[in-house]
Design a protein around this motif. Structure first.
Motif, PDB file in Angstrom:
ATOM      1  N   VAL A  19       0.831  -1.211   0.000  1.00  0.00           N
ATOM      2  CA  VAL A  19       0.000   0.000   0.000  1.00  0.00           C
ATOM      3  C   VAL A  19       0.868   1.265   0.000  1.00  0.00           C
ATOM      4  N   ALA A  20       1.934   1.273   0.811  1.00  0.00           N
ATOM      5  CA  ALA A  20       2.782   2.487   0.872  1.00  0.00           C
ATOM      6  C   ALA A  20       3.428   2.761  -0.482  1.00  0.00           C
ATOM      7  N   GLY A  21       3.949   1.714  -1.119  1.00  0.00           N
ATOM      8  CA  GLY A  21       4.603   1.896  -2.422  1.00  0.00           C
ATOM      9  C   GLY A  21       3.601   2.343  -3.474  1.00  0.00           C
ATOM     10  N   TYR A  22       2.444   1.692  -3.463  1.00  0.00           N
ATOM     11  CA  TYR A  22       1.403   2.065  -4.435  1.00  0.00           C
ATOM     12  C   TYR A  22       1.042   3.541  -4.250  1.00  0.00           C
ATOM     13  N   ASN A  23       0.790   3.926  -2.994  1.00  0.00           N
ATOM     14  CA  ASN A  23       0.327   5.297  -2.734  1.00  0.00           C
ATOM     15  C   ASN A  23       1.404   6.338  -3.038  1.00  0.00           C
TER      16      ASN A  23
ATOM     17  N   GLY B  97      -1.368  11.133  -9.848  1.00  0.00           N
ATOM     18  CA  GLY B  97      -2.758  11.607  -9.775  1.00  0.00           C
ATOM     19  C   GLY B  97      -3.780  10.481  -9.671  1.00  0.00           C
ATOM     20  N   LEU B  98      -3.365   9.326  -9.160  1.00  0.00           N
ATOM     21  CA  LEU B  98      -4.302   8.199  -8.972  1.00  0.00           C
ATOM     22  C   LEU B  98      -4.860   8.238  -7.553  1.00  0.00           C
ATOM     23  N   PRO B  99      -6.069   7.675  -7.327  1.00  0.00           N
ATOM     24  CA  PRO B  99      -6.592   7.660  -5.949  1.00  0.00           C
ATOM     25  C   PRO B  99      -5.756   6.736  -5.060  1.00  0.00           C
ATOM     26  N   PRO B 100      -5.565   7.113  -3.781  1.00  0.00           N
ATOM     27  CA  PRO B 100      -4.769   6.250  -2.893  1.00  0.00           C
ATOM     28  C   PRO B 100      -5.553   5.018  -2.454  1.00  0.00           C
ATOM     29  N   ARG B 101      -4.813   4.019  -2.000  1.00  0.00           N
ATOM     30  CA  ARG B 101      -5.440   2.811  -1.451  1.00  0.00           C
ATOM     31  C   ARG B 101      -5.433   2.881   0.076  1.00  0.00           C
ATOM     32  N   ASP B 102      -6.536   2.414   0.674  1.00  0.00           N
ATOM     33  CA  ASP B 102      -6.567   2.302   2.135  1.00  0.00           C
ATOM     34  C   ASP B 102      -5.757   1.073   2.562  1.00  0.00           C
ATOM     35  N   PHE B 103      -5.237   1.138   3.784  1.00  0.00           N
ATOM     36  CA  PHE B 103      -4.520  -0.011   4.332  1.00  0.00           C
ATOM     37  C   PHE B 103      -5.534  -0.945   4.998  1.00  0.00           C
ATOM     38  N   THR B 104      -5.861  -2.036   4.313  1.00  0.00           N
ATOM     39  CA  THR B 104      -6.876  -2.970   4.816  1.00  0.00           C
ATOM     40  C   THR B 104      -6.357  -4.409   4.674  1.00  0.00           C
ATOM     41  N   PRO B 105      -5.434  -4.805   5.554  1.00  0.00           N
ATOM     42  CA  PRO B 105      -4.868  -6.155   5.420  1.00  0.00           C
ATOM     43  C   PRO B 105      -5.863  -7.233   5.855  1.00  0.00           C
ATOM     44  N   ALA B 106      -5.531  -8.479   5.560  1.00  0.00           N
ATOM     45  CA  ALA B 106      -6.342  -9.613   6.021  1.00  0.00           C
ATOM     46  C   ALA B 106      -6.338  -9.632   7.554  1.00  0.00           C
ATOM     47  N   PRO B 107      -7.388 -10.227   8.174  1.00  0.00           N
ATOM     48  CA  PRO B 107      -7.448 -10.260   9.641  1.00  0.00           C
ATOM     49  C   PRO B 107      -6.210 -10.890  10.265  1.00  0.00           C
TER      50      PRO B 107
END
Ligand code: FAD
Length: 381
Positions: free
Chosen positions: A288-292, A299-309
């Motif tokens: 997520v950090a690298g993507y964001n 100019g792309l929308p960021p991703r939320d950090f939502t890992p598996a449980p």
């Protein structure tokens, strides 16, 4: 051309690189990963008897996805000028991902501290393996009955006598009561002697002294407690958590141009929890950090950090393994079943190599629970 720089070549750094390459697609953006090491070290496997198997060439992950690897050590970060200093050379960045990980802090004031062994790094694990190799029988003292200490102790018990020492009055204190009965039964089964409410006060040449005054012959003392985030976190924030980690928001941003991932990042997860210094969290944090970092420049929308449980899986050597679910660590599998899950995890954490499509597809999977995990009743419905 805009430039994403990633510091660190562990799970968080490698997956940050893949996340950034995923966001980049065909756009013009250069991505550089700075780390001194030639290999990604699979730290969760360093308790195994052959630590040299726990590594993957970084070149085989980074080259296919067009990420430059600069083998260097970063000594400072200037967030005002947006430069890092790597082996004395300034490197500019437009977005930075700090993924410099953590290291074990050994007790400086302990007499004989220089004789301690650890399994925190590949070099440390090699040193311990070489020291004990070929010995018919040995006595090892493992300091710390937490996750790493328990895995080290139960593995060493297959080859020698093990004394497990912890300041706490219970084993696996930080793992909570959930798996404790399983852990205690495993230690009994493997004849591992526990000294609780105790610590090591001296490491001598061939002997150890404990805080209860006892002294015993010892071939190796393995220190396992006290992981602390990289000192570079101080260059990014004055507001570090007790483990030395940088606070980040839901997009893993620490400063407008700086993201953090892995053992350097204190990210909120699953409500009010904070991520563990674990491979389990370092991997999705990196993705997520690298993507964001790249998305921000493109100019792309960021991703939320939502890992598996959250889950845990502890290898208990000859006594099998224990797999738990949730932050209260409900036991879901034990014995041979637990050991089999651990074996699969230890294979799964090996990233794909030599194949950009597979690496980028894996970078796109943030929260897929692994298919071989036993499911909760809640998940079955
Ligand atoms: C024995 C052991 C067992 C474990 N078991 C488990 C487990 O079962 N499950 C689990 O989820 N987790 C486990 N962990 C924890 C897990 O390994 C770590 O949380 C994970 O490796 C963190 O990844 P990272 O990329 O953040 O940091 P690291 O693995 O610490 O990697 C950091 C990288 O940054 C580089 N670096 C550091 N400083 C600099 C600098 N100044 N300049 C340039 N590069 C730098 C390093 O060389 C390295 O490449 C275990 C750890 C150990 C030691």
């Amino acid at each position: 051309m805009a430039h994403v720089v990633i510091i660190g070549g562990g799970f968080a750094g490698v997956w940050s690189a893949a996340g950034a390459a995923l966001a980049r697609g065909d756009a013009d953006l250069s991505i550089t990963l700075i780390a001194p090491n030639e290999h990604l070290v699979l730290r969760p496997r360093l308790y195994e008897p052959e630590p040299d198997l726990a590594k993957v060439e970084l070149r085989r992950i980074l080259a296919p996805i067009g990420v430059e690897h600069r083998r260097a050590w970063v000594s400072s970060i200037d967030t005002d000028r947006r430069v890092v200093v790597a082996d004395g050379t300034e490197i500019g960045y437009d977005r930075l991902v700090l993924a410099a990980g953590s290291k074990l802090v050994t007790p400086a004031g302990l007499p004989g501290a220089e004789r301690l062994f650890d399994i925190d790094t590949l070099d440390g694990a090699r040193r311990l393996t070489d020291h004990l190799r070929g010995r018919e029988d040995f006595t090892a003292v493992v300091v710390g009955a937490g996750f790493v200490g328990l895995e080290a102790a139960t593995e060493l018990a297959a080859r020698g006598r093990v004394l497990l020492v912890d300041r706490s009055d219970v084993v696996g204190d930080q793992l909570g009561p959930g798996p404790r009965a399983e852990i205690e039964a495993a230690l009994d089964k493997l004849n591992i002697e526990c000294r609780l409410s105790t610590t090591v006060t001296e490491v001598g040449d061939g002997y150890t002294v404990l805080s209860d005054g006892s002294r015993g012959e010892t071939d190796a003392v393995v220190w396992s407690v006290g992981l602390r985030a990289s000192e570079l976190t101080r260059h990014v924030s004055d507001d570090l958590d007790p483990l030395g980690r940088v606070p980040v928001d839901r997009w893993l941003r620490a400063l407008p141009e700086v993201f953090a991932a892995g053992d350097t990042a204190a990210a909120r997860v699953e409500g009010d929890h904070v991520v563990m210094q674990s491979c389990q969290h370092a991997t999705p944090l990196g993705k997520v950090a690298g993507y964001n970092a790249a998305a921000d420049l493109l100019g792309l929308p960021p991703r939320d950090f939502t890992p598996a449980p959250y889950v845990t899986c502890l290898d208990l050597g000859g006594a099998g393994g224990v797999f738990t679910r949730g932050w209260d660590r409900r036991v879901m599998a034990t014995g041979a079943d637990g050991a089999s899950i651990k074996k699969k995890i230890n294979q799964y954490i090996h990233p794909p190599v030599d194949d950009a499509t597979k690496i980028l597809a894996a970078a796109d999977r943030i929260h897929t629970p692994l298919p071989f995990f036993p499911r909760d009743d809640a998940e079955r419905t």
